[in-house]
Motif scaffolding. Structure first.
Motif, short mmCIF file in Angstrom:
data_model
loop_
_atom_site.label_atom_id
_atom_site.label_comp_id
_atom_site.label_asym_id
_atom_site.label_seq_id
_atom_site.Cartn_x
_atom_site.Cartn_y
_atom_site.Cartn_z
N PRO A 49 26.19 25.94 63.45
CA PRO A 49 26.94 24.84 64.07
C PRO A 49 26.01 23.90 64.81
N PRO A 50 26.44 22.65 65.03
CA PRO A 50 25.57 21.65 65.66
C PRO A 50 25.46 21.85 67.15
N VAL A 51 24.58 22.73 67.59
CA VAL A 51 24.36 22.93 69.01
C VAL A 51 22.92 22.60 69.35
N SER A 52 22.70 22.11 70.54
CA SER A 52 21.37 21.71 70.96
C SER A 52 20.62 22.89 71.56
N ASP A 78 12.88 14.13 72.02
CA ASP A 78 13.63 13.59 73.14
C ASP A 78 13.74 12.07 73.08
N HIS A 79 12.92 11.43 72.27
CA HIS A 79 12.95 9.98 72.12
C HIS A 79 14.03 9.60 71.10
N TYR A 80 14.54 8.38 71.21
CA TYR A 80 15.57 7.92 70.28
C TYR A 80 15.00 7.27 69.03
N ARG A 81 13.70 6.98 69.04
CA ARG A 81 13.05 6.39 67.86
C ARG A 81 12.29 7.45 67.09
N LEU A 82 12.26 7.28 65.78
CA LEU A 82 11.51 8.19 64.93
C LEU A 82 10.01 8.03 65.15
N SER A 102 20.27 13.34 61.93
CA SER A 102 21.45 14.04 61.44
C SER A 102 22.45 14.09 62.59
N ASN A 103 23.68 13.68 62.30
CA ASN A 103 24.69 13.61 63.36
C ASN A 103 26.03 14.11 62.83
N LYS A 104 26.61 15.09 63.53
CA LYS A 104 27.93 15.62 63.21
C LYS A 104 28.01 16.24 61.81
N SER A 114 13.75 25.54 63.46
CA SER A 114 14.49 24.30 63.19
C SER A 114 15.74 24.28 64.04
N TRP A 115 16.13 23.11 64.43
CA TRP A 115 17.35 22.98 65.22
C TRP A 115 17.88 21.54 65.16
N LEU A 116 19.12 21.36 65.61
CA LEU A 116 19.73 20.04 65.72
C LEU A 116 19.66 19.60 67.17
N GLU A 117 19.04 18.47 67.40
CA GLU A 117 18.91 17.91 68.76
C GLU A 117 20.04 16.91 68.96
N ILE A 118 21.11 17.36 69.60
CA ILE A 118 22.34 16.57 69.67
C ILE A 118 22.17 15.24 70.41
N PRO A 119 21.53 15.19 71.60
CA PRO A 119 21.47 13.92 72.34
C PRO A 119 20.82 12.79 71.55
#
Length: 964
Positions: free
Chosen positions: A54-57, A68-72, A120-122, A149-154
């Protein structure tokens, strides 16, 4: 995006078809989505199947990691995607609509790195040997093993840490398998619903701009990360699948016991993720002669196409495409141009390359039901989106901070394309009303913003969404119109042509355009005081615009930053100190045109060629983005000319004089009495633009005074002025039996009836209520002229009670034509009954009654009603959490909601409520953050204006309406 409006079989990956279609996985993941919808973010791993996560941070505690940055990061560059998606058009056992899919992205390592970060979102991603993706080396490269590997939600990232670095220059492919929700949130891959013959139909469609491609599949979701896309869609046999490219013939496949079609598409051109589109639907289309070089198809609901509602769009698309091919000196780069009308769509339209998506009202036109305003909207939106096929799609801005260039340009040239398609409409003039005048009111606030921002100031998705505002679209279009005017349209288009040629299939920044326009200037005879870049940077890098003051007695011209509230403090610094290089133009009594570049705060002794008692009007046809003030003598000469022979002043400048005077009065630069005097000639005026400008400016007076003693005399004055216009159109239309021939006359007929009915002109209310009653007696026969429908509906509902309201609601729910539904939906807000308005507000948050795409606009319409405004304000405050969370805090319509709710605010009590609202919901405004600050500023300005002007306004209206 319009206002204010987005493969090859041989390389298809088939090794995980079984995983995509696994029923156990789908059932388990639908439970995950059910929990997500109830806002349970801490999902238990036991909820999902053993193969999914599931998508958890799991955000590491160390701050400022790359994820943590919003840009790739710039370490990887995508080359191509191969995406297969299977949307379910029926709900599962949990009532959820989902889609399953898998994606392979081929990317090149630009800089050695042991991290793969991709958006990746939702999405719920399948695990492979404990990880959320599979990595493979290409062309002999060895893929490192995955450490974690993980999903970084923020920040909406899928993060893969590797055991060893990727090698610079090597290529790899990343495989992901996932499940997503086909929600009704109007973003990413979503669903739209409609009724046909009593049966609910579901459309799976997309809206990727600006940051929602990541909701459909993992991708490098930034505009500079261009790639080639190979799309494959799995869908029911009764549906058709569409995407950006031409489709191959569908093949029969079986999944989970279902017989389905699998449609693959030719590879796209290299393009940005936000321009990707795909649709699965039961629509049909109308098309042109198939021998044309470009296949043009208009798609919509089957009945809409069968009844011919796509014919106008089809008729105009070809000519507008040809116009832009000539304008850009560049052939349309694709094989097809599909345009599709969707029942649910958040914007006006979206310029997806080869598959443009529209609201139904922006693409479909029915001559028997739709107004000429509806027709103009279709023409201009089509033109706007087709302009993007080159400017935006072929050449794309590098980052969202330059969105103004993309959307402002499309806004400006949309009027050129529409003018070519409809040469009798005067579209090049209407840009003044539709774009220039309106946005000046926003840009005159200290809470405005520059057109261009720094990249680092636009990072988060909500910051990007906030840029989709009137400054970006309308001011952007206005300053580019000004630039085209002083360069000449020929030089402007030649600069565009070389710009598009150099940067095709790539990305650019605004300075690249300035460079190419300067090259075109160098090859022409145009003489500029500075380079294009030096001139234009002052218009795009600082907010606001100047007021140019001309003293005709001395020949002095000066400029200063125009602010509606001159006492407000400008906190945003400007390296140009709020000075502009202004292309000042004017005509005088003899009609001679002159021009002068104002390069400093003041210029002296300019020869204006004026004799005694002669007049001058500046900013010819309002091509410059500035206001104009004059010395008292020239204002008096202009007022005298308006009262004696107003036609001597060009029609756009008659409108401009009204608009400038009212806004200068609000800024305390001229008296309010002078502004009101600019409307006295209207009892002799029959042209649309001056009347429409006066109506909008006097509307501010109604907003401020319709609950005070000023209202009666103000109504009496407007009744006196509009009565001759009402009688003019009564005669022109042979007692309302004919439609005026002129496009703008048709608009002004609406003004005449609307203002006449609202001010009590004899015979008007009887006319509109009579037409409405006839319709109520025979609902299947609506004889009301399409142009007058909204006006008649609103007038009759305002004058009536629950019977009229319930009848209109019934007609709205049964309307099969979107433009008709829109008129009824707006008119329902005209009732004077508070309980009906409260009921209507509740309907706005019930998607079964009011579509989500229409919720905010309907609330705004209710708030425009003096009785409805406090009801709407109380309603929104009470429901803010629900509205913000369920209707999308990132939606750019939220700014319009705050603006619409607060337009009447003009008291200390209003201001306190607004401040409390801001404090109570801190951090929960998303794309409405700037609009909230503008509302606070506007409220304070309104308070000051009311305190200073109320008595003067009351006395003036009394003097103009009192018997001699």
């Amino acid at each position: 995006m319009g206002k204010g409006i987005f493969l090859s079989k041989a390389v298809a990956v088939t090794c995980v078809v079984a995983a995509i279609g696994a029923a156990a996985t789908i059932i388990a993941l639908s439970v995950v989505f059910a929990q997500e919808k109830s806002k349970n973010e801490a999902l238990s791993s036991s909820t999902a199947s053993p193969n999914t996560i599931p998508p958890v941070s799991t955000t590491p505690s160390t701050p400022k990691e790359p994820w943590d940055h919003y840009r790739l990061p710039h370490s990887l560059a995508p080359v191509s995607y191969n995406v297969t998606l299977w949307p379910r058009l029926k709900p599962d056992a949990n009532g959820l609509y989902i889609f399953t899919g898998h994606s392979v992205v081929v990317f090149r390592c630009v800089k050695e790195t042991d991290l793969i970060i991709i958006h990746s979102n939702k999405l719920n991603l399948t695990k492979f040997e404990g990880h959320l993706a599979k990595l493979t080396g290409l062309n002999g490269a060895t893929a490192p093993g995955l450490k974690t590997s993980w999903l970084e939600i923020p920040t909406q990232f899928l993060v893969l840490q590797l055991n060893s670095p990727l090698q610079a220059g090597s290529s790899y492919e990343l495989f992901t398998d996932f499940v997503g929700e086909l929600a009704d949130d109007l973003g990413g891959f979503y669903r739209s619903e409609y009724l046909e013959d009593g049966e609910k139909k579901v459309v799976a469609t997309t809206q990727m701009q600006p940051t929602d491609a990541r909701k459909a599949f993992p991708c490098f979701d930034e505009p500079a990360m261009k790639a080639v896309f190979h799309m494959t869609l799995i869908h029911p046999p009764e549906t058709v699948a569409l995407s950006n490219s031409i489709s191959y013939d569908p093949v029969n496949v079986t999944r989970d016991g279902h017989s389905l079609f699998q449609t693959a598409f030719e590879p796209t051109k290299i393009m940005s993720t936000y321009l990707l589109a795909f649709v699965v639907c039961e629509f049909t289309f109308t098309t042109t002669n198939t021998t044309e070089e470009v296949l043009i198809r208009i798609w919509a609901r089957r009945k809409a196409i069968e009844e011919g509602h796509g014919n106008y769009a089809l008729e105009k698309t070809g000519p507008i495409l040809k116009f832009f091919e000539h304008y850009y000196n560049s052939s349309y780069p694709l094989k097809k141009s599909d345009q599709i009308a969707l029942p649910d769509f958040s914007a006006g339209a979206m310029e997806n390359w080869g598959l443009i998506t529209y609201r139904e009202t922006a693409l479909l036109y029915n001559p028997g039901v739709s107004s000429n305003g509806d027709k103009e909207w279709v023409a201009t939106v089509i033109s706007h989106e087709l302009a993007h096929m080159w400017f935006g799609n072929l050449v794309t801005t590098r980052w969202w901070n330059d969105l103004w260039l993309n959307e402002g340009f499309a806004t400006y040239v949309s009027y050129l394309g529409a003018d070519y398609a409809e040469p009798n409409w005067n579209m090049k003039d209407l840009i003044v009303l539709n774009e220039v005048i309106g946005v000046m009111g926003v840009d005159a606030l200290v809470s405005s913003h520059p057109l261009s921002s720094k990249e680092e100031d636009v990072m988060r998705p909500e910051q990007i969404s906030e840029l989709f505002d009137s400054i970006t679209y309308s001011k952007g279009g206005s300053v580019l119109r000004m630039l085209s005017e002083f360069l000449t349209e020929d030089v402007f288009s030649r600069g565009l042509q070389t710009y598009l040629k150099e940067f095709q299939y790539s990305n650019a920044v605004y300075t690249d355009l300035w460079k190419h326009l300067q090259m075109a200037v160098a090859e022409s005879s145009i003489v500029l005081p500075h380079s294009v870049e030096v001139i234009m940077n002052r218009w795009i890098l600082q907010m606001g615009f100047p007021v140019v003051t001309i003293d005709t007695k001395t020949g002095n011209i000066s400029q200063k930053h125009f602010l509606l509230n001159p006492d407000s403090v400008v906190n945003r610094p400007s390296e140009f100190n709020y000075e502009w290089f202004v292309p000042v133009t004017w005509i005088n009594t003899g009609g001679a045109e002159q021009s002068y570049w104002l390069l400093d705060k003041e210029a002296t002794n300019i020869n204006m060629s004026l004799g005694a008692n002669e007049w001058l009007v500046a900013n010819i046809n309002m091509t410059g983005f500035y206001r104009v003030n004059y010395d008292t003598e020239n204002w008096e000469s202009l007022l005298a000319k308006l009262s004696t022979k107003h036609q001597d002043i060009p029609v756009i400048n008659r409108a401009q004089l009204i608009d400038d005077a009212f806004n200068l009065a609000r800024a305390k630069m001229v008296s309010t009495t002078l502004a009101l005097r600019t409307t006295k000639f209207l009892d002799k005026e029959v042209e649309y633009m001056p009347w429409e400008t006066a109506r909008r400016n006097l509307n501010y007076f109604f907003l401020m005074f319709d609950r005070s003693e000023v209202y009666g005399p103000m109504q009496a004055y407007l009744k006196k002025q509009v009565t001759p216009l009402f009688n003019h159109f009564k005669e022109l239309t042979v007692n309302w039996t004919k439609i005026p021939e002129s496009h703008t006359d048709q608009y002004n007929q609406v003004n005449a009836i609307s203002m006449a009915c609202s001010t009590g002109v004899e015979g008007c209310k009887e006319l509109t209520t009579g037409w409405f009653r006839e319709w109520m007696k025979n609902p299947s026969l609506n004889k009301i002229s399409p142009n007058l429908k909204y006006t008649v509906y609103c007038s009759a509902i305002a004058a009536g009670g629950v019977d009229e309201w319930d009848f209109a609601w019934s007609m709205f729910k049964n309307a099969t034509i979107a433009s008709e539904a829109d008129k009824l939906m707006s008119a329902l807000a005209c009732t004077k009954q508070p309980w009906l308005l409260n009921r209507y507000l509740e309907y706005c948050l019930d998607p079964a009654k009011i579509r989500k795409q229409d919720a905010t606009s309907t609330i705004i319409t209710i708030a425009s009603n003096a009785i409805g405004q406090p009801l709407a304000w109380d309603f929104v405050r009470a429901k803010w959490n629900h509205i913000f969370n369920d209707y999308g805090g990132g939606s750019f319509s939220f700014g319009g909601l705050i603006n619409g709710l607060t337009k009447r605010f003009a008291s200390e009590f209003d201001l306190k409520q607004l401040k409390d609202f801001k404090e109570d919901n801190a951090g929960q405004f998303g794309s409405a953050t700037a609009a909230l600050e503008q509302a606070l500023e506007r409220t304070e300005a309104n308070m000051q204006w009311m305190a200073v002007n109320k008595d003067e306004v009351l006395n003036w209206f009394n003097s103009e309406t009192s018997p001699l």
